[in-house]
Design an enzyme around this catalytic site. Structure first.
Site, PDB file in Angstrom:
ATOM      1  N   GLN A 222      17.080   8.731   2.600  1.00  0.00           N
ATOM      2  CA  GLN A 222      17.123   8.516   1.151  1.00  0.00           C
ATOM      3  C   GLN A 222      16.495   9.705   0.421  1.00  0.00           C
ATOM      4  OE1 GLN A 222      16.224   4.678  -0.976  1.00  0.00           O
ATOM      5  NE2 GLN A 222      14.223   5.600  -1.255  1.00  0.00           N
TER       6      GLN A 222
ATOM      7  N   MET B  79       4.783   0.422   6.698  1.00  0.00           N
ATOM      8  CA  MET B  79       4.756  -0.684   5.731  1.00  0.00           C
ATOM      9  C   MET B  79       6.084  -0.773   5.011  1.00  0.00           C
ATOM     10  SD  MET B  79       1.077  -1.030   4.046  1.00  0.00           S
ATOM     11  CE  MET B  79      -0.358  -1.223   5.088  1.00  0.00           C
TER      12      MET B  79
ATOM     13  N   ALA C  26       0.820  -1.226   0.000  1.00  0.00           N
ATOM     14  CA  ALA C  26       0.000   0.000   0.000  1.00  0.00           C
ATOM     15  C   ALA C  26       0.852   1.274   0.000  1.00  0.00           C
ATOM     16  CB  ALA C  26      -0.935  -0.017   1.202  1.00  0.00           C
ATOM     17  N   GLY C  27       2.052   1.205   0.598  1.00  0.00           N
ATOM     18  CA  GLY C  27       2.928   2.381   0.590  1.00  0.00           C
ATOM     19  C   GLY C  27       3.323   2.762  -0.836  1.00  0.00           C
ATOM     20  N   HIS C  28       3.701   1.768  -1.635  1.00  0.00           N
ATOM     21  CA  HIS C  28       4.069   2.049  -3.027  1.00  0.00           C
ATOM     22  C   HIS C  28       2.858   2.566  -3.807  1.00  0.00           C
ATOM     23  CE1 HIS C  28       7.083  -1.223  -2.034  1.00  0.00           C
ATOM     24  NE2 HIS C  28       7.861  -0.266  -2.468  1.00  0.00           N
TER      25      HIS C  28
END
Ligand code: PAF
Length: 254
Positions: A155, A186, A35-37
């Site tokens: 990052q 997640m 779900a994060g992506h």
């Protein structure tokens, strides 16, 4: 959704979109999407006319004792999820397409400063690998916008520095972390955890929230860091760092 592994075809497709005046978004990933992506893909939809997602498990960002070989690879399921979330093109290159002269002699970019602390201090070479592959993806796709999660905050800062230092005409957009119901961020690597470990990992988010509240209440950074590390260790964690840092450059809090 188109699915490509060829650099030439990728370039031709995106060039056609740009000629048509369309705005292109890039969501770089290492696959095993969750779900994060998909929240990155949704955010890209709001900003762009066409979305490219890349799936590439980048060998140069893994240390010799890290999980490159066992990193979960689920390309068909990823493709299905991306299509369902309105992605237009999945770019899933082979290692040879990304590192044409081989890994040992590949040109590397190194972002200084923000990469030298926290995660960078524990994972030598990690951020050089990330910066190198992201620069190559940005050059190949030439998006108007590239989207990254706030979960990997160091990052994100590294990529912002890279893009500003090298003068790339690309907006780097950040997207909030998506969490499990218990607060755990997640991550594809959560599947390495058993049920009890996942429950326990919720303490990381709870600890970070406590640290934020303590800093806001004026407690000295060192005391906040010590208390956080102690709480985590008492629950069985081996703590690399629990640090209070400035958001814009990761320098220690004054
Ligand atoms: O965040 C990731 O999944 C990776 O570090 C990235 C940005 C796709 C580079 O390989």
């Amino acid at each position: 959704m188109q699915r490509l592994d060829s650099v030439a075809e990728l370039r031709a497709t995106v060039a056609g979109w740009h000629r048509a005046g369309l705005r292109v978004g890039l969501v770089p990933t290492m696959g095993n999407l969750h779900a994060g992506h998909f929240s990155l893909v949704r955010a890209a939809r709001e900003r762009c006319d066409r979305i490219v997602a890349s799936v590439f498990v980048n060998p140069t960002q893994f240390g010799p004792n890290e999980d490159f070989a066992r990193y979960p690879r689920t390309l068909d399921a990823d493709a299905q999820g991306l299509a369902e979330h309105g992605c237009d093109l999945l770019f899933a290159p082979a290692v040879e397409a990304m590192y044409p002269f081989g890994l040992d002699v590949a040109t590397q970019v190194e972002v200084k400063g923000v990469t030298e602390t926290l995660e960078g201090a524990f994972r030598p070479g990690h951020f050089a690998g990330v910066a190198t592959v992201v620069l190559r993806l940005l050059n190949l796709v030439q998006p108007d916008v590239a989207l990254f999660g706030r979960k990997d905050y160091q990052q994100l800062l590294t990529i912002r520095r890279l893009v500003t230092d090298l003068g790339l005409p690309i907006v780097i957009a950040d997207v909030p972390t998506v969490r499990e119901a218990n607060g755990l961020a997640m991550s594809s690597r959560n599947q390495y955890l058993g049920a009890e470990e996942r429950d326990r990992a919720a303490l990381i988010h709870a600890t970070l929230q406590r640290m934020r509240a303590a800093v806001a209440a004026g407690e000295p950074a060192e005391a906040v860091e010590r208390a956080a590390a102690a709480a985590l260790e008492a629950a069985g964690f081996r703590v690399d760092y629990a640090a209070v840092r400035r958001a814009d450059d990761l320098a220690p809090a004054a």
